[in-house]
Scaffold this motif. Structure first.
Motif, PDB file in Angstrom:
ATOM      1  N   LYS A 176       1.234   4.086  -3.002  1.00 43.02           N
ATOM      2  CA  LYS A 176       0.818   5.470  -2.754  1.00 43.02           C
ATOM      3  C   LYS A 176       1.950   6.447  -3.065  1.00 43.02           C
ATOM      4  CE  LYS A 176      -1.591   6.556   0.865  1.00 43.02           C
ATOM      5  NZ  LYS A 176      -2.048   6.666   2.278  1.00 43.02           N
ATOM      6  N   GLY A 177       3.195   6.017  -2.817  1.00 48.01           N
ATOM      7  CA  GLY A 177       4.336   6.843  -3.137  1.00 48.01           C
ATOM      8  C   GLY A 177       4.499   8.075  -2.282  1.00 48.01           C
ATOM      9  N   GLU A 178       3.976   8.037  -1.058  1.00 41.96           N
ATOM     10  CA  GLU A 178       4.017   9.210  -0.187  1.00 41.96           C
ATOM     11  C   GLU A 178       4.824   8.974   1.090  1.00 41.96           C
ATOM     12  OE1 GLU A 178      -0.077   9.953   0.544  1.00 41.96           O
ATOM     13  OE2 GLU A 178      -0.528  10.597  -1.513  1.00 41.96           O
ATOM     14  N   ASP A 179       5.466   7.813   1.200  1.00 42.62           N
ATOM     15  CA  ASP A 179       6.171   7.445   2.425  1.00 42.62           C
ATOM     16  C   ASP A 179       7.595   8.002   2.379  1.00 42.62           C
ATOM     17  OD1 ASP A 179       7.859   5.758   4.251  1.00 42.62           O
ATOM     18  OD2 ASP A 179       5.916   4.840   4.683  1.00 42.62           O
ATOM     19  N   ALA A 180       7.906   8.933   3.273  1.00 43.65           N
ATOM     20  CA  ALA A 180       9.214   9.589   3.260  1.00 43.65           C
ATOM     21  C   ALA A 180      10.342   8.619   3.580  1.00 43.65           C
ATOM     22  CB  ALA A 180       9.221  10.749   4.258  1.00 43.65           C
TER      23      ALA A 180
ATOM     24  N   ARG B  89       0.831  -1.211   0.000  1.00 48.90           N
ATOM     25  CA  ARG B  89       0.000   0.000   0.000  1.00 48.90           C
ATOM     26  C   ARG B  89       0.859   1.252   0.000  1.00 48.90           C
ATOM     27  NH1 ARG B  89      -2.295   1.686   5.642  1.00 48.90           N
ATOM     28  NH2 ARG B  89      -0.039   2.111   5.741  1.00 48.90           N
ATOM     29  N   ASP B  90       1.856   1.287   0.896  1.00 47.54           N
ATOM     30  CA  ASP B  90       2.701   2.470   1.014  1.00 47.54           C
ATOM     31  C   ASP B  90       3.550   2.675  -0.230  1.00 47.54           C
ATOM     32  OD1 ASP B  90       1.603   2.827   3.496  1.00 47.54           O
ATOM     33  OD2 ASP B  90       3.355   2.124   4.617  1.00 47.54           O
TER      34      ASP B  90
ATOM     35  N   GLN C 130      11.059   1.295  -8.569  1.00 47.80           N
ATOM     36  CA  GLN C 130      11.576   2.634  -8.292  1.00 47.80           C
ATOM     37  C   GLN C 130      12.954   2.863  -8.901  1.00 47.80           C
ATOM     38  OE1 GLN C 130      10.300   4.265  -4.217  1.00 47.80           O
ATOM     39  NE2 GLN C 130      10.556   2.070  -3.845  1.00 47.80           N
TER      40      GLN C 130
ATOM     41  N   ALA D  74      11.147   6.608   0.517  1.00 52.17           N
ATOM     42  CA  ALA D  74      11.846   7.472  -0.431  1.00 52.17           C
ATOM     43  C   ALA D  74      13.315   7.626  -0.043  1.00 52.17           C
ATOM     44  CB  ALA D  74      11.162   8.831  -0.501  1.00 52.17           C
TER      45      ALA D  74
END
Length: 333
Positions: A31-35, A27-28, A72, A38
């Motif tokens: 979503k591509g929003e997990d710092a 899920r994370d 990624q 990243a």
């Protein structure tokens, strides 16, 4: 040195790619929003290993999370490998002897759900999965000279029923051959050992941690068939050879083996709080003497270094563990 010989960068990273329940890592990732994810990806992209062993990566049956994570990096890692780990594998027994069953410590390896904090390999080179050897199902009692925990009264800590099912590996012990095309192959000996803490005076986890390391010794000594050649041991031993909790002498003895090279003696790989464990060396990349070590390092830049921004202001954006890498090439003939 052989003219034109290829150099291969092998790395391991105990990056915190485990979440609180099944499917949440995928899920994370989607979503591509997990710092944190990243930051982890930025470190891997910066170091750019050819083969990477991840030792805290949630497993799912179809490998969707691993596929999403590899995406990624574009086409950098077309080859991926993971098997169901022992972490979170339910036993139905009271393995920690606290009078309750069904808890995380009652699984074959600590885990809140099946696949919690498993292992995975990303590779730029083809993985020979059919030739892979898995020692993850070995029972602890079947390791030669196994060090079973005992109570303070000297009785076996684990009753016979538990001994009959308790596996040695916390997550797994894999021998994964990777085809280097015209340069033969490298055998990746991947593992992630249990932390030698969170137990009682019986030292169940400390003894298990030591025996997980000893399993590789038995393998390399030919105790389970012909020992692997052209190998690299890579993973999280959760054991420092000089400091911290655990039976450090076992790690020191392993590093002194004549068939291994230790390119990074005394360099810490984990940044725990000073009022806790502190800085310890727990992750390792150890090539066999079949290889020539060209370079090695731990990605832990000084605070004023340009690449320190990848780890954030507190240096912990990618977790407390740091990526460890070693460059190897063929030995001269």
């Amino acid at each position: 040195m052989i003219a034109g010989a290829e150099t291969y960068r092998i790395a391991t990273f105990a990056a915190p790619l485990s979440r609180d329940g099944p499917g949440l890592l995928l899920r994370d990732l989607l979503k591509g929003e997990d710092a944190q994810i990243a930051a982890i990806a930025s470190v891997i992209d910066h170091v750019d290993p050819d083969i990477l062993v991840l030792t805290d990566f949630d497993y799912d049956l179809e490998g969707r999370a691993l596929t999403a994570f590899a995406a990624q990096f574009g086409d950098r890692y077309p080859h991926r490998f993971a098997r169901r780990p022992n972490t979170g594998m339910a036993t139905g027994l009271d393995l920690d002897q606290n009078g309750r069953t069904g808890e995380a410590r009652d699984a074959q390896g600590y885990g809140r759900f099946a696949g919690d904090g498993g292992m995975a390999i990303l590779s730029a080179w083809a993985i020979d999965a059919a030739a892979m050897v898995d020692h993850s199902t070995l029972l602890w009692r079947d390791l030669p000279d196994a060090s079973f925990p005992r109570t303070v009264e000297g009785e076996p800590f684990l009753p016979k029923e538990e001994q009959a099912i308790q596996r040695l590996s916390h997550a797994g012990h894999w021998i994964v051959p990777i085809d280097l095309q015209g340069d033969g192959h490298v055998n990746i000996l991947a593992f992630a050992a249990t932390p030698p803490v969170f137990d009682g005076p019986e030292d169940r986890n400390g003894l298990r941690n030591r025996d997980e390391l000893r399993l590789w010794e038995v393998v390399l000594d030919g105790g389970f068939g012909p020992p692997p050649e052209r190998f690299v041991v890579a993973g999280n031993a959760n054991l420092d050879p000089l400091a911290g909790d655990g039976l450090s002498d076992a790690m020191a003895a392993f590093l002194a083996r004549p068939d291994l090279q230790d390119p990074l003696p005394s360099l810490p790989t984990a940044d725990w709080a000073d009022d806790g464990p502190g800085d310890l060396r727990v992750s390792y990349v150890l090539p066999s003497t079949d290889w020539r070590v060209v370079d090695a390092g731990v990605f832990w830049p000084a605070p004023d270094a340009a690449d320190a921004t990848l780890l954030g202001e507190d240096g912990l954006s990618a977790g407390v563990h740091h990526l460890v890498w070693v460059d190897i090439t063929r030995q001269s003939r």
